[in-house]
Design an enzyme around this catalytic site. Structure first.
Site, PDB file in Angstrom:
ATOM      1  N   ASN A 184      -1.645   1.833   5.894  1.00 48.76           N
ATOM      2  CA  ASN A 184      -0.804   0.755   5.371  1.00 48.76           C
ATOM      3  C   ASN A 184      -0.384  -0.075   6.577  1.00 48.76           C
ATOM      4  OD1 ASN A 184       1.068  -0.873   4.064  1.00 48.76           O
ATOM      5  ND2 ASN A 184       2.676   0.705   4.110  1.00 48.76           N
ATOM      6  N   GLY A 185      -0.525  -1.402   6.483  1.00 47.58           N
ATOM      7  CA  GLY A 185      -0.170  -2.263   7.604  1.00 47.58           C
ATOM      8  C   GLY A 185      -1.300  -3.239   7.876  1.00 47.58           C
TER       9      GLY A 185
ATOM     10  N   LYS B  95      10.594 -16.621 -11.231  1.00 51.18           N
ATOM     11  CA  LYS B  95      10.248 -15.640 -12.276  1.00 51.18           C
ATOM     12  C   LYS B  95       9.072 -16.138 -13.107  1.00 51.18           C
ATOM     13  CE  LYS B  95      11.733 -12.823 -11.175  1.00 51.18           C
ATOM     14  NZ  LYS B  95      12.636 -12.620 -10.098  1.00 51.18           N
TER      15      LYS B  95
ATOM     16  N   GLU C 124      15.517 -19.224  -8.818  1.00 49.99           N
ATOM     17  CA  GLU C 124      15.135 -17.894  -9.293  1.00 49.99           C
ATOM     18  C   GLU C 124      14.391 -17.985 -10.625  1.00 49.99           C
ATOM     19  OE1 GLU C 124      14.747 -15.132  -8.134  1.00 49.99           O
ATOM     20  OE2 GLU C 124      14.915 -13.667  -9.740  1.00 49.99           O
TER      21      GLU C 124
ATOM     22  N   CYS D  52       0.827  -1.193   0.000  1.00 48.86           N
ATOM     23  CA  CYS D  52       0.000   0.000   0.000  1.00 48.86           C
ATOM     24  C   CYS D  52       0.870   1.256   0.000  1.00 48.86           C
ATOM     25  CB  CYS D  52      -0.954   0.087   1.186  1.00 48.86           C
ATOM     26  SG  CYS D  52      -2.076  -1.300   1.304  1.00 48.86           S
TER      27      CYS D  52
ATOM     28  N   LYS E 173       5.226  -4.777  -5.546  1.00 45.56           N
ATOM     29  CA  LYS E 173       6.681  -4.698  -5.626  1.00 45.56           C
ATOM     30  C   LYS E 173       7.321  -4.761  -4.246  1.00 45.56           C
ATOM     31  CE  LYS E 173      10.577  -4.059  -7.735  1.00 45.56           C
ATOM     32  NZ  LYS E 173      11.113  -5.322  -8.283  1.00 45.56           N
TER      33      LYS E 173
ATOM     34  N   ARG F 241       3.578  -0.450  -5.002  1.00 39.95           N
ATOM     35  CA  ARG F 241       3.311  -1.023  -3.685  1.00 39.95           C
ATOM     36  C   ARG F 241       1.984  -1.778  -3.637  1.00 39.95           C
ATOM     37  NH1 ARG F 241       5.225   1.009   1.155  1.00 39.95           N
ATOM     38  NH2 ARG F 241       7.254   1.917   0.886  1.00 39.95           N
TER      39      ARG F 241
ATOM     40  N   HIS G  86      15.183 -37.985  -6.055  1.00 43.98           N
ATOM     41  CA  HIS G  86      14.627 -38.257  -4.718  1.00 43.98           C
ATOM     42  C   HIS G  86      13.160 -37.855  -4.622  1.00 43.98           C
ATOM     43  CE1 HIS G  86      18.609 -39.283  -3.353  1.00 43.98           C
ATOM     44  NE2 HIS G  86      19.052 -38.163  -3.889  1.00 43.98           N
TER      45      HIS G  86
ATOM     46  N   GLU H 120       5.709 -16.133 -11.034  1.00 44.15           N
ATOM     47  CA  GLU H 120       5.075 -14.871 -10.643  1.00 44.15           C
ATOM     48  C   GLU H 120       4.498 -14.076 -11.809  1.00 44.15           C
ATOM     49  OE1 GLU H 120       9.243 -12.476  -9.697  1.00 44.15           O
ATOM     50  OE2 GLU H 120       7.511 -12.141  -8.454  1.00 44.15           O
TER      51      GLU H 120
ATOM     52  N   TRP I 290      -2.898  -2.706  -1.703  1.00 45.60           N
ATOM     53  CA  TRP I 290      -2.662  -4.136  -1.913  1.00 45.60           C
ATOM     54  C   TRP I 290      -3.485  -4.819  -0.830  1.00 45.60           C
ATOM     55  CZ3 TRP I 290      -0.657  -8.311   0.848  1.00 45.60           C
ATOM     56  CH2 TRP I 290      -0.370  -9.456   0.081  1.00 45.60           C
TER      57      TRP I 290
HETATM   58  O1  M6R Z   1      12.560  -5.577  -1.902  1.00 44.48           O
HETATM   59  P1  M6R Z   1      13.029  -6.922  -1.490  1.00 44.48           P
HETATM   60  O2  M6R Z   1      14.256  -7.358  -2.227  1.00 44.48           O
HETATM   61  O3  M6R Z   1      13.205  -7.059  -0.018  1.00 44.48           O
HETATM   62  O4  M6R Z   1      11.859  -7.895  -1.930  1.00 44.48           O
HETATM   63  C1  M6R Z   1      11.879  -9.247  -1.616  1.00 44.48           C
HETATM   64  C2  M6R Z   1      10.834  -9.997  -2.397  1.00 44.48           C
HETATM   65  O5  M6R Z   1       9.554  -9.535  -2.080  1.00 44.48           O
HETATM   66  C3  M6R Z   1      11.045  -9.863  -3.914  1.00 44.48           C
HETATM   67  O6  M6R Z   1      12.308 -10.273  -4.296  1.00 44.48           O
HETATM   68  C4  M6R Z   1       9.995 -10.697  -4.684  1.00 44.48           C
HETATM   69  O7  M6R Z   1      10.200 -12.048  -4.467  1.00 44.48           O
HETATM   70  C5  M6R Z   1      10.041 -10.347  -6.169  1.00 44.48           C
HETATM   71  N1  M6R Z   1       8.729 -10.071  -6.657  1.00 44.48           N
HETATM   72  C6  M6R Z   1      10.609 -11.431  -6.995  1.00 44.48           C
HETATM   73  O8  M6R Z   1      10.644 -11.113  -8.343  1.00 44.48           O
END
Ligand code: M6R
Length: 620
Positions: A100-101, A497, A493, A2, A615, A27, A516, A500, A74
């Site tokens: 926010n929170g 990607k 990673e 947020c 983000k 956000r 395994h 998401e 959010w």
């Molecule tokens: O801002 P940060 O690096 O602390 O964020 C951590 C994760 O929220 C962030 O890397 C998230 O997993 C991304 N959306 C991945 O692409």
């Protein structure tokens, strides 16, 4: 998550509010809203969807006023809907606020307030805060002990927030006190921008860029009392706090997409530059080591560190895994990689000489911040590897290393990952050279690091090959990603990607672990991405690849240029330049970023604003 903005001054508040909300949209983008105060009333406009939809609404139903607040949401409590959008109204409209929170005891408070006759119009936790403040205001007014209505309002806030359990960044307007904006913080960041005869409020500094250079970051339990001609900082238990004015270091946010269709693609292609920036001024050829300006630790103390904890979330956690391999190899210091969300509640044994690094792009991730605070509280030197200058983690850490990657706007982290890995390589070199790493070994690492921006430029040439692979596999519903050693975190990673932004189920594994369990998933419709550049155990990776082929699983290999043998085994090969093993994540992660981007585009997904994500994850 947020985003919050606020304004008090001589101008029309809406202009700043809407511009700020656009900048804070990373956000959260479930809904957006504004409240403007004018002539004894507060007008609210709010709407499900993007900030642009709110802007459209305001075109049709304009709002004016010199004091206002805004929010981009959010969703945590209550689905994205107009009713659940902020701002929320308390009592009979005497209080309007954004939040926010997370208010953890909202159910209890809601029951009590309902009993008292307050009517709830949303399913949010936030509305509880609005009614609670309105109720407290009524109580304070009954007491009639304070000199001004403004002071009564402030005291109502002070008393109400003491009843809240959880986290909040709050911005509050009062219908009957024109031009008063009250902000309160516990756990969710807020910053006040100081203008000439005007004040700005925001969740982070990005909306303030271009408006003012002087800012005050609120600390937990602080309340900002803002009018056009003054700004006081108080502690919620009473008494005023000193204002520590900082100069905003941020440049104007670069939101120009240039030749690119999406921020994610732009940021992928920025990586030669972002890696160059991470290295700039940090390579010391004479001493064959790395130099950092902001570690704030004397060499004696650093030399005595016997354990390092790297804590992070998501992609940053993956870069921490690469960091573990790097630091253990070069510096021979045991490293633990901890999910911040676990570390904050765990109690792992840590020696007196354990140093902690919080790794974060945004510097605002709630779990990472909480884990860092917990380690700090225990007395460990706590540093940050962070991209966002002036963020809460950057400010609260004892010291740290900035990524200098520039703003990352796409929700899927790309350039931040490779910059984090670059900085962790520098850190491993630095710690290594304090211990057993020889001068020639240090020199070799430096010269290879210098080559990386060019290697990344070469790597990006794989884009056409990636597009072809994406066209072949974009309808698959499951993917496996496999790598070993430095390429195991890259497999994780790559899978993250894809998940998401394309909503395809994907798993990352150390390639040898497959037998395994995950091997049971292999079939003709499940592509496996093997990250298989040349390395010390290349033949072993090939055996793992054969095991997949033997079960008729399609294989996409990420391999080194010139590796013709792999083309006979894999269904598709994407070539990347040959680099030393410890630098491979920097090149092998790039085709995986591009692959997830292309697949998401082919599936018609919104790559920069994927569903359910934000983000910056500023709630627990
Ligand atoms: O801002 P940060 O690096 O602390 O964020 C951590 C994760 O929220 C962030 O890397 C998230 O997993 C991304 N959306 C991945 O692409």
């Amino acid at each position: 998550m947020c985003g919050i903005v606020g304004y008090v001054g001589p101008k029309q508040a809406y202009d700043y509010l809407i511009e700020g909300l656009f900048r804070l949209e990373y956000r959260g983008y479930d809904s957006a809203g504004v409240a403007l105060q004018q002539a004894g009333q507060i007008d609210v406009r709010k709407k499900t969807g993007r900030v642009s939809q709110l802007a459209e609404l305001v075109k049709v139903q304009p709002v004016t006023g010199n004091a206002g607040i805004g929010h981009t949401r959010w969703a945590t409590h209550g689905e994205p809907s107009d009713a659940n959008s902020h701002p929320h109204v308390g009592g009979n409209g005497e209080v309007v606020l954004v939040h926010n929170g997370v208010i953890e005891n909202y159910a209890l408070l809601r029951d009590k307030l309902t009993e008292l006759g307050y009517v709830f119009r949303s399913a949010t936790d936030t509305e509880v805060a609005a009614h609670l403040i309105a109720h407290q205001l009524e109580e304070e007014t009954k007491l009639g002990s304070d000199p001004t209505l403004a002071e009564t309002c402030i005291q109502a806030v002070e008393k109400a927030i003491k009843k809240i359990k959880g986290t909040y960044g709050l911005a509050i307007l009062f219908r009957d006190v024109p031009g008063l904006l009250v902000a309160a913080r516990l756990g969710s960041p807020l910053v006040v921008g100081i203008g000439k005869g005007e004040y700005y409020l925001a969740s982070d500094a990005s909306p303030l860029v271009g408006h003012t250079e002087e800012v005050v970051y609120l600390n937990d339990h602080e309340i900002a009392v803002i009018t056009a001609d003054q700004f006081q900082l108080r502690h919620q238990n009473g008494g005023s706090n000193a204002k520590h004015i900082k100069v905003l270091e941020q440049a104007a946010v670069d939101t120009d997409l240039g030749e690119f269709e999406h921020y994610m693609l732009k940021e992928i292609f920025e990586q030669p530059t972002s890696i160059e920036n991470a290295l700039r001024g940090r390579l010391d050829d004479d001493e064959a080591t790395a130099v950092f300006g902001g570690l704030n630790m004397d060499p004696q103390k650093l030399r005595c560190i016997d354990r390092i904890v790297l804590t992070a979330c998501g992609t940053s956690w993956h870069s921490a895994l690469v960091g573990e391999y790097l630091i253990e190899e070069f510096a021979r210091i045991p490293v633990e990689v901890e999910y911040a969300s676990e570390l904050r509640y765990r109690n792992p044994p840590m020696t007196d000489r354990t140093m902690v690094f919080a790794i974060t792009q945004s510097g605002e991730t709630a779990d990472t911040l909480a884990a860092m605070r917990e380690c700090k509280r225990k007395g460990h030197p706590t540093l940050a590897i962070c991209n966002t200058v002036g963020s809460t983690i950057a400010r609260e850490a004892d010291g740290g290393i900035y990524l200098h990657a520039g703003p990352e706007i796409g929700v899927a982290s790309t350039k931040a990952f490779t910059s984090q890995v670059t900085v962790l390589t520098l850190l491993a070199l630095f710690m290594g050279r304090m211990r057993n790493l020889s001068y020639p070994a240090g020199k070799r690492i430096i010269s290879h690091l210098r080559e990386m921006p060019d290697k990344i430029r070469q790597t990006l040439k794989c884009y056409d090959a990636v597009k072809e692979v994406a066209r072949k596999y974009y309808t698959a519903e499951n993917f496996l990603y496999m790598g070993r050693l430095y390429n195991f975190p890259v497999a994780l990673e790559g899978a993250l990607k894809l998940k998401e932004i394309s909503y395809i189920h994907a798993e990352g594994y150390p390639a040898a672990e497959m037998k395994h369990g995950p091997i049971a998933l292999i079939d003709e419709d499940t592509p496996s991405v093997f990250i298989a550049p040349r390395c010390g155990i290349y033949p072993k990776v090939m055996s793992n690849l054969q095991e997949v082929k033997a079960r008729r699983g399609p294989v996409i290999a990420i391999a080194c240029e010139g590796d013709d043998k792999i083309a006979d085994l894999a269904d598709d090969v994407i070539y990347v330049p040959d680099v030393d093993e410890y630098l491979q994540p920097l090149v092998t992660s790039i085709p995986l970023q591009l692959l997830s981007y292309e697949i998401a585009i082919l599936r018609g997904c919104n790559v920069d604003r994927p569903r359910n994500l934000a983000k910056s994850v500023t709630v627990e």
